[in-house]
Design a protein around this motif. Sequence first.
Motif, PDB file in Angstrom:
ATOM      1  N   ILE A 348       0.836  -1.209   0.000  1.00 34.66           N
ATOM      2  CA  ILE A 348       0.000   0.000   0.000  1.00 34.66           C
ATOM      3  C   ILE A 348       0.868   1.255   0.000  1.00 34.66           C
ATOM      4  CG2 ILE A 348      -1.798   1.260   1.224  1.00 34.66           C
ATOM      5  CD1 ILE A 348      -2.744  -1.376   2.409  1.00 34.66           C
ATOM      6  N   VAL A 349       1.969   1.223   0.745  1.00 32.75           N
ATOM      7  CA  VAL A 349       2.893   2.360   0.749  1.00 32.75           C
ATOM      8  C   VAL A 349       3.357   2.667  -0.661  1.00 32.75           C
ATOM      9  CG1 VAL A 349       5.214   3.081   1.433  1.00 32.75           C
ATOM     10  CG2 VAL A 349       3.685   2.081   3.126  1.00 32.75           C
ATOM     11  N   ASP A 350       3.797   1.650  -1.379  1.00 33.30           N
ATOM     12  CA  ASP A 350       4.290   1.870  -2.736  1.00 33.30           C
ATOM     13  C   ASP A 350       3.162   2.263  -3.686  1.00 33.30           C
ATOM     14  OD1 ASP A 350       6.928   1.330  -2.077  1.00 33.30           O
ATOM     15  OD2 ASP A 350       6.719  -0.812  -2.416  1.00 33.30           O
ATOM     16  N   LEU A 351       2.002   1.623  -3.528  1.00 32.34           N
ATOM     17  CA  LEU A 351       0.867   1.935  -4.386  1.00 32.34           C
ATOM     18  C   LEU A 351       0.459   3.397  -4.243  1.00 32.34           C
ATOM     19  CD1 LEU A 351      -1.237   0.683  -6.344  1.00 32.34           C
ATOM     20  CD2 LEU A 351      -2.678   0.283  -4.340  1.00 32.34           C
ATOM     21  N   SER A 352       0.547   3.922  -3.035  1.00 28.52           N
ATOM     22  CA  SER A 352       0.135   5.311  -2.799  1.00 28.52           C
ATOM     23  C   SER A 352       0.991   6.291  -3.583  1.00 28.52           C
ATOM     24  CB  SER A 352       0.190   5.638  -1.305  1.00 28.52           C
ATOM     25  OG  SER A 352       1.540   5.673  -0.840  1.00 28.52           O
ATOM     26  N   GLY A 353       2.181   5.872  -3.964  1.00 27.68           N
ATOM     27  CA  GLY A 353       3.039   6.747  -4.749  1.00 27.68           C
ATOM     28  C   GLY A 353       2.642   6.846  -6.207  1.00 27.68           C
ATOM     29  N   TYR A 354       1.744   5.981  -6.652  1.00 25.60           N
ATOM     30  CA  TYR A 354       1.308   5.974  -8.049  1.00 25.60           C
ATOM     31  C   TYR A 354      -0.167   6.330  -8.201  1.00 25.60           C
ATOM     32  CZ  TYR A 354       5.715   3.558  -8.863  1.00 25.60           C
ATOM     33  OH  TYR A 354       7.052   3.227  -8.925  1.00 25.60           O
ATOM     34  N   SER A 355      -0.902   6.335  -7.104  1.00 27.51           N
ATOM     35  CA  SER A 355      -2.341   6.538  -7.169  1.00 27.51           C
ATOM     36  C   SER A 355      -2.694   8.010  -7.326  1.00 27.51           C
ATOM     37  CB  SER A 355      -3.005   5.995  -5.895  1.00 27.51           C
ATOM     38  OG  SER A 355      -4.376   6.327  -5.863  1.00 27.51           O
ATOM     39  N   ALA A 356      -3.700   8.259  -8.160  1.00 33.06           N
ATOM     40  CA  ALA A 356      -4.227   9.616  -8.291  1.00 33.06           C
ATOM     41  C   ALA A 356      -5.137   9.965  -7.134  1.00 33.06           C
ATOM     42  CB  ALA A 356      -4.982   9.752  -9.622  1.00 33.06           C
ATOM     43  N   ASP A 357      -5.460   8.988  -6.318  1.00 35.09           N
ATOM     44  CA  ASP A 357      -6.364   9.178  -5.175  1.00 35.09           C
ATOM     45  C   ASP A 357      -5.731   8.506  -3.961  1.00 35.09           C
ATOM     46  OD1 ASP A 357      -8.591   9.842  -3.685  1.00 35.09           O
ATOM     47  OD2 ASP A 357      -9.694   8.052  -4.287  1.00 35.09           O
ATOM     48  N   ALA A 358      -4.555   9.021  -3.555  1.00 39.41           N
ATOM     49  CA  ALA A 358      -3.726   8.339  -2.570  1.00 39.41           C
ATOM     50  C   ALA A 358      -4.043   8.698  -1.125  1.00 39.41           C
ATOM     51  CB  ALA A 358      -2.250   8.623  -2.836  1.00 39.41           C
ATOM     52  N   ALA A 359      -4.842   9.726  -0.893  1.00 38.39           N
ATOM     53  CA  ALA A 359      -5.047  10.204   0.478  1.00 38.39           C
ATOM     54  C   ALA A 359      -5.616   9.124   1.374  1.00 38.39           C
ATOM     55  CB  ALA A 359      -5.971  11.426   0.462  1.00 38.39           C
ATOM     56  N   GLY A 360      -6.610   8.390   0.875  1.00 41.85           N
ATOM     57  CA  GLY A 360      -7.210   7.334   1.686  1.00 41.85           C
ATOM     58  C   GLY A 360      -6.234   6.231   2.008  1.00 41.85           C
ATOM     59  N   LEU A 361      -5.380   5.872   1.054  1.00 51.47           N
ATOM     60  CA  LEU A 361      -4.382   4.832   1.289  1.00 51.47           C
ATOM     61  C   LEU A 361      -3.394   5.259   2.369  1.00 51.47           C
ATOM     62  CD1 LEU A 361      -3.552   3.742  -2.390  1.00 51.47           C
ATOM     63  CD2 LEU A 361      -5.079   2.606  -0.768  1.00 51.47           C
ATOM     64  N   LYS A 362      -2.933   6.486   2.283  1.00 55.15           N
ATOM     65  CA  LYS A 362      -1.959   6.971   3.267  1.00 55.15           C
ATOM     66  C   LYS A 362      -2.567   7.032   4.668  1.00 55.15           C
ATOM     67  CE  LYS A 362       0.714   9.614  -0.117  1.00 55.15           C
ATOM     68  NZ  LYS A 362       1.176  10.959  -0.555  1.00 55.15           N
ATOM     69  N   SER A 363      -3.792   7.509   4.747  1.00 53.78           N
ATOM     70  CA  SER A 363      -4.453   7.563   6.055  1.00 53.78           C
ATOM     71  C   SER A 363      -4.669   6.157   6.614  1.00 53.78           C
ATOM     72  CB  SER A 363      -5.793   8.292   5.936  1.00 53.78           C
ATOM     73  OG  SER A 363      -5.608   9.665   5.685  1.00 53.78           O
ATOM     74  N   TYR A 364      -4.948   5.224   5.732  1.00 53.22           N
ATOM     75  CA  TYR A 364      -5.185   3.841   6.170  1.00 53.22           C
ATOM     76  C   TYR A 364      -3.912   3.225   6.744  1.00 53.22           C
ATOM     77  CZ  TYR A 364      -6.753  -1.028   6.023  1.00 53.22           C
ATOM     78  OH  TYR A 364      -7.085  -2.317   6.341  1.00 53.22           O
ATOM     79  N   ILE A 365      -2.790   3.531   6.151  1.00 51.80           N
ATOM     80  CA  ILE A 365      -1.521   3.022   6.685  1.00 51.80           C
ATOM     81  C   ILE A 365      -1.320   3.519   8.119  1.00 51.80           C
ATOM     82  CG2 ILE A 365       0.986   3.142   6.442  1.00 51.80           C
ATOM     83  CD1 ILE A 365       0.416   3.367   3.358  1.00 51.80           C
ATOM     84  N   LYS A 366      -1.599   4.788   8.335  1.00 50.34           N
ATOM     85  CA  LYS A 366      -1.468   5.326   9.701  1.00 50.34           C
ATOM     86  C   LYS A 366      -2.469   4.670  10.650  1.00 50.34           C
ATOM     87  CE  LYS A 366       0.817   9.775   9.560  1.00 50.34           C
ATOM     88  NZ  LYS A 366       0.776  11.178  10.035  1.00 50.34           N
ATOM     89  N   HIS A 367      -3.661   4.420  10.146  1.00 46.40           N
ATOM     90  CA  HIS A 367      -4.669   3.754  10.975  1.00 46.40           C
ATOM     91  C   HIS A 367      -4.197   2.369  11.406  1.00 46.40           C
ATOM     92  CE1 HIS A 367      -8.463   2.015  12.301  1.00 46.40           C
ATOM     93  NE2 HIS A 367      -8.236   1.016  11.451  1.00 46.40           N
ATOM     94  N   ILE A 368      -3.645   1.618  10.483  1.00 46.44           N
ATOM     95  CA  ILE A 368      -3.151   0.280  10.825  1.00 46.44           C
ATOM     96  C   ILE A 368      -2.082   0.382  11.900  1.00 46.44           C
ATOM     97  CG2 ILE A 368      -1.811  -1.677   9.954  1.00 46.44           C
ATOM     98  CD1 ILE A 368      -3.333  -1.419   7.328  1.00 46.44           C
ATOM     99  N   ARG A 369      -1.171   1.307  11.729  1.00 44.71           N
ATOM    100  CA  ARG A 369      -0.086   1.473  12.706  1.00 44.71           C
ATOM    101  C   ARG A 369      -0.644   1.822  14.085  1.00 44.71           C
ATOM    102  NH1 ARG A 369       5.368   3.105  12.637  1.00 44.71           N
ATOM    103  NH2 ARG A 369       6.063   3.275  14.798  1.00 44.71           N
TER     104      ARG A 369
END
Length: 826
Positions: A348-369
């Motif tokens: 997901i970290v790497d995918l967020s670097g290519y996504s045009a809609d990455a905000a949700g992915l980045k927030s989700y990573i923090k949520h998991i942590r």
Amino acid sequence: MSISRRALLSTVPAAALLTVAGQIRAGKAQAAPGDQDRLIANTVAMLAGTPESNARPEVADKLAAIESTARTWLQALDTAGAGELFKGLPLGTSDTNLKSTSQHLYEIALATRVPGGALNGDSAIQDRVLRKLRWLHENYYGDQSKGYYGNWFNWEIGVSTDVTRTLALLSGVAPADLVSAYVASMDAYLRNGKNGDVDLDSRFHTGANLADITANRILQAALLGDDARLAKAVADQFTVFSTVDPYNLQHGVTDGYYADGSFLQHASVAYTGSYGKGLLTRAVQTIKVLDGTSYASTGTVVPVVQSWVVDGFAPLIFEGYLMEIVKGRAVSRTTTGYADVAIIVEAIVDLSGYSADAAGLKSYIKHIRQSSRATLTPTSFVSPVSISRYADLMADAAIPAADLNPASRSVAFNAMDRVVHRRPGYAFALARSSARISAYEYMSGENLMPWFQGAGAHYLYLAGQDHTQAFGVDYYTTVSPYRLAGITAPEEVRRTVPELYGTLWYDKPELGFTSSSESQNTYVYFPVCTNEYSGGAVLGAYGAAGLMLGDDAAYAAQQAGQLPADFVAYRNAEATKSWFLLDDEIVVLAAGVRDGAGRAVTTTFDSRIAGASDVVTLTEGDRWLRYANETQQNAVGYRFLAGTRPTGATASVTASRRVVRTTNPDTKVTKQVFTLGVTEPAGAVAAAYAYAIVPNASATDLAAYEDCRLTILANTPKAQAVKHTGLGLVAVNTFTPGDHHAERLVVDGPASVLAQTTRRGDVTIAVADPTTHRDTVTVTIHGRTLRAVESDEGVRIRPVAGGTRIEVATRHAYGRSFTAVLRADR
């Protein structure tokens, strides 16, 4: 934030991906100058890091681990004996030793390409690796007449991955003849393919396996400078990204991701948590490797992979832990759960670097942590670059922590017979099976006692607990396989495959039973069942699921005289079951509980484990029981609504983790095992039960539980239904043809229906066909005429005498729910 599943599927339909693949295969999308060099450079950067990433202090532990591992295997090279490259790994008869040998050569080569590493650029070590690779090829790999023993995976994927990556890491110094010799041998070992290449019609070249094979072939093409090979490998991999349409299968393949977020591998195994996780990783790695080349198709591929995360993985991850219901045989391994999620997070970290809609992915990573009870250690990431990206993300105060799941959510993965029901204090996961989906998976000595894992087994994850202490390998080690939470099983002793046959499979080559034959798959490794009814409906955050127990395909085939006399198959018990998924409780109904063979039958309401020293208490009241782990500060309540009162007790159980997997360490674990259930004696008439599971309940809650808010409307083998007054909800599962009445509803079965009525008389309704075979399901609501405010396509609403009729076109819907909002005329 996140893109919805429906939006993703409409934006990137399967046809678009197949079109891209077709264009590449036809040569309409051609390689550009520099593509091959870019592919190799991207691969090296992904595996070894860059000067920028490796200068980060957060990456230091990863670099130290790479160096330490390399030095360990360099020493093992020095002390190796005859017939081995590394000490303790004799070659010539063991495919696992061959795989370990290729892996260790890769690990040494990797250390010589790490910018900033102590071994970076060490030409002597690189030369040594290349000489050992040549020796390995000349003595134990290149001769096809001596190779391909053991597991096909090691020959077609495992060794190829290690060697291909090693040659890429050493591409500047690897002799051309060594590269071409290895690639020729790897092609020849692709024996489940076609002419040394991928065969999309092969049952071995699907899903995660296809992604692995094609990723290797993409890199091999770059090493060879072969544009035609590169184009075909990319095109073949792009077929993996296509959403599986069960009514329009491509190459007959059922493996892959479905529209509802389900993932299958091995044709019928619910496998998001193992092969699906591997496919996610490989897919994101391919996006990274192709970046900057003429084959980069991020606009087409990235939204699809993001939908896998949003709809496929997020519902299955609770507080940083990946649920048991989608791991197949991997449930018996010692490193699952939190470790699984660390792998997913890197993707997901790497995918967020290519996504045009990455905000949700980045927030989700923090949520998991933030929500995980385990420390997410990025040192386990494959790429140093991923570690530096993760560090940047975690340090960015502008990124809030946010789950991709709503706080309350009910998800029906009907394409893989799974359900996940989430509330702020818990998550409930249910595993079913059918004629479409395997009852369990056993293979290669893993998951030795799996017989009832798909027979309605459930897993209740309580917020705040360490989920490895409640589930994981120790749950299967210490809980009886006949007493898994939620199942109905006959009283008998079954034997494992190694006990039955003396090998890890049923070995009868003359009858078509070899280690990876279709017969082995169908009857030993992952049999489906005989029942067609397995599914349910979802209405907003509420759900209904139903299951009619069936026998394994192996038993049915044996009864039909289609299997050898010495093949052992077991008959299952009979029952019709429903789970109604609400807010404070999960209501479970069971009817027609019996055994056609006259055996005693046990229905287990729940089973839980606790540490040997945990303080566990059981408190009983009038028609209720409360289990509490005072040490872990969690509890579950049970309210008995109808039927025989179950017996609940705890017992100390000590067992070796090897009882569930032959290669597990012989580690003894001791757990307090709580079991709550009812055993009907041999020859008893069919029984019925109704009870509510109440997560996090106090004794006061259970004593004050108002049965009047929950009414059992029906509990027979034909229909099961409940009414929850407080929610204004009626939930119905009907299992047989004909009209079934529940309150104001008349349901034309078989079907699954949820209807919620407001105080002003408006109705919201969800309808599904759990058999997946019906063309139309009809529901009539008696009372005032209702008019449609909103409805899904395929729903027809019309007035009839005395009420309103809802006709739902369920043909080719594959069990999904159709919803409508109806308003009462004033």
